[in-house]
Motif scaffolding. Structure first.
Motif, PDB file in Angstrom:
ATOM      1  N   LEU A  33      46.510   7.349  30.553  1.00 17.93           N
ATOM      2  CA  LEU A  33      46.490   8.554  29.719  1.00 17.93           C
ATOM      3  C   LEU A  33      45.382   9.530  30.106  1.00 17.93           C
ATOM      4  N   ARG A  34      44.604   9.215  31.135  1.00 23.55           N
ATOM      5  CA  ARG A  34      43.451  10.049  31.494  1.00 23.55           C
ATOM      6  C   ARG A  34      43.838  11.507  31.732  1.00 23.55           C
ATOM      7  N   ASP A  35      44.897  11.767  32.496  1.00 19.03           N
ATOM      8  CA  ASP A  35      45.285  13.152  32.790  1.00 19.03           C
ATOM      9  C   ASP A  35      45.580  13.925  31.505  1.00 19.03           C
ATOM     10  N   LYS A  36      46.328  13.321  30.593  1.00 21.04           N
ATOM     11  CA  LYS A  36      46.662  13.988  29.331  1.00 21.04           C
ATOM     12  C   LYS A  36      45.413  14.207  28.484  1.00 21.04           C
ATOM     13  N   LEU A  37      44.523  13.231  28.473  1.00 22.90           N
ATOM     14  CA  LEU A  37      43.307  13.372  27.669  1.00 22.90           C
ATOM     15  C   LEU A  37      42.372  14.419  28.249  1.00 22.90           C
ATOM     16  N   GLU A  38      42.286  14.490  29.566  1.00 25.70           N
ATOM     17  CA  GLU A  38      41.471  15.539  30.186  1.00 25.70           C
ATOM     18  C   GLU A  38      42.043  16.919  29.862  1.00 25.70           C
ATOM     19  N   GLU A  39      43.372  17.014  29.804  1.00 26.21           N
ATOM     20  CA  GLU A  39      43.998  18.276  29.405  1.00 26.21           C
ATOM     21  C   GLU A  39      43.665  18.605  27.950  1.00 26.21           C
ATOM     22  N   ALA A  40      43.701  17.596  27.083  1.00 25.75           N
ATOM     23  CA  ALA A  40      43.356  17.805  25.672  1.00 25.75           C
ATOM     24  C   ALA A  40      41.915  18.285  25.533  1.00 25.75           C
ATOM     25  N   VAL A  41      41.008  17.720  26.313  1.00 26.14           N
ATOM     26  CA  VAL A  41      39.607  18.145  26.291  1.00 26.14           C
ATOM     27  C   VAL A  41      39.504  19.615  26.708  1.00 26.14           C
ATOM     28  N   ARG A  42      40.194  19.977  27.792  1.00 29.01           N
ATOM     29  CA  ARG A  42      40.139  21.354  28.308  1.00 29.01           C
ATOM     30  C   ARG A  42      40.735  22.361  27.327  1.00 29.01           C
ATOM     31  N   ARG A  43      41.826  21.969  26.672  1.00 30.96           N
ATOM     32  CA  ARG A  43      42.568  22.921  25.844  1.00 30.96           C
ATOM     33  C   ARG A  43      42.135  22.959  24.382  1.00 30.96           C
ATOM     34  N   CYS A  44      41.225  22.089  23.981  1.00 32.71           N
ATOM     35  CA  CYS A  44      40.738  22.100  22.597  1.00 32.71           C
ATOM     36  C   CYS A  44      40.078  23.444  22.309  1.00 32.71           C
ATOM     37  N   PRO A  45      40.573  24.187  21.310  1.00 35.00           N
ATOM     38  CA  PRO A  45      40.030  25.518  21.031  1.00 35.00           C
ATOM     39  C   PRO A  45      38.541  25.516  20.670  1.00 35.00           C
ATOM     40  N   LYS A  46      38.064  24.438  20.095  1.00 33.15           N
ATOM     41  CA  LYS A  46      36.668  24.359  19.674  1.00 33.15           C
ATOM     42  C   LYS A  46      35.816  23.483  20.598  1.00 33.15           C
ATOM     43  N   GLN A  47      36.419  22.953  21.659  1.00 38.32           N
ATOM     44  CA  GLN A  47      35.721  22.058  22.588  1.00 38.32           C
ATOM     45  C   GLN A  47      35.074  20.889  21.829  1.00 38.32           C
ATOM     46  N   ALA A  48      35.817  20.311  20.912  1.00 39.47           N
ATOM     47  CA  ALA A  48      35.302  19.241  20.046  1.00 39.47           C
ATOM     48  C   ALA A  48      35.578  17.843  20.604  1.00 39.47           C
ATOM     49  N   ILE A  49      36.330  17.740  21.686  1.00 35.00           N
ATOM     50  CA  ILE A  49      36.718  16.444  22.234  1.00 35.00           C
ATOM     51  C   ILE A  49      35.988  16.201  23.551  1.00 35.00           C
ATOM     52  N   SER A  50      35.563  14.960  23.720  1.00 29.11           N
ATOM     53  CA  SER A  50      34.982  14.574  25.010  1.00 29.11           C
ATOM     54  C   SER A  50      35.429  13.160  25.343  1.00 29.11           C
ATOM     55  N   LEU A  51      35.344  12.837  26.626  1.00 32.64           N
ATOM     56  CA  LEU A  51      35.657  11.492  27.100  1.00 32.64           C
ATOM     57  C   LEU A  51      34.381  10.886  27.671  1.00 32.64           C
ATOM     58  N   VAL A  52      34.167   9.633  27.315  1.00 33.31           N
ATOM     59  CA  VAL A  52      32.992   8.904  27.804  1.00 33.31           C
ATOM     60  C   VAL A  52      33.493   7.713  28.594  1.00 33.31           C
ATOM     61  N   ASP A  53      33.081   7.628  29.848  1.00 34.03           N
ATOM     62  CA  ASP A  53      33.461   6.480  30.664  1.00 34.03           C
ATOM     63  C   ASP A  53      32.519   5.325  30.381  1.00 34.03           C
ATOM     64  N   GLY A  54      33.123   4.131  30.425  1.00 42.60           N
ATOM     65  CA  GLY A  54      32.245   2.985  30.232  1.00 42.60           C
ATOM     66  C   GLY A  54      32.861   1.842  29.553  1.00 42.60           C
TER      67      GLY A  54
END
Length: 64
Positions: A43-64
């Protein structure tokens, strides 16, 4: 990877839900819920798109 949402910034616009409905859900109470905080790598590609397209930039992904 872990999905992190800054709920102080999130406006529950549901853009992320449209992109990754198995991970994000905006319910009838107009709040965003993360259904899977540690989704699979497929799901990484879709989640990276969600991060980019969030109008408020409220989403982030943390590797680990």
């Amino acid at each position: 990877m872990k999905v992190v949402v800054d709920y102080d910034v999130c406006e529950s616009n549901a853009v992320c839900m449209a992109i990754a409905p198995t991970v994000f859900e905006v319910r009838d109470d107009d709040f965003l819920y993360v259904l899977d905080e540690n989704p699979g790598e497929e799901l990484r590609d879709k989640l990276e798109e969600a991060v980019r397209r969030c109008p408020k930039q409220a989403i982030s992904l943390v590797d680990g």
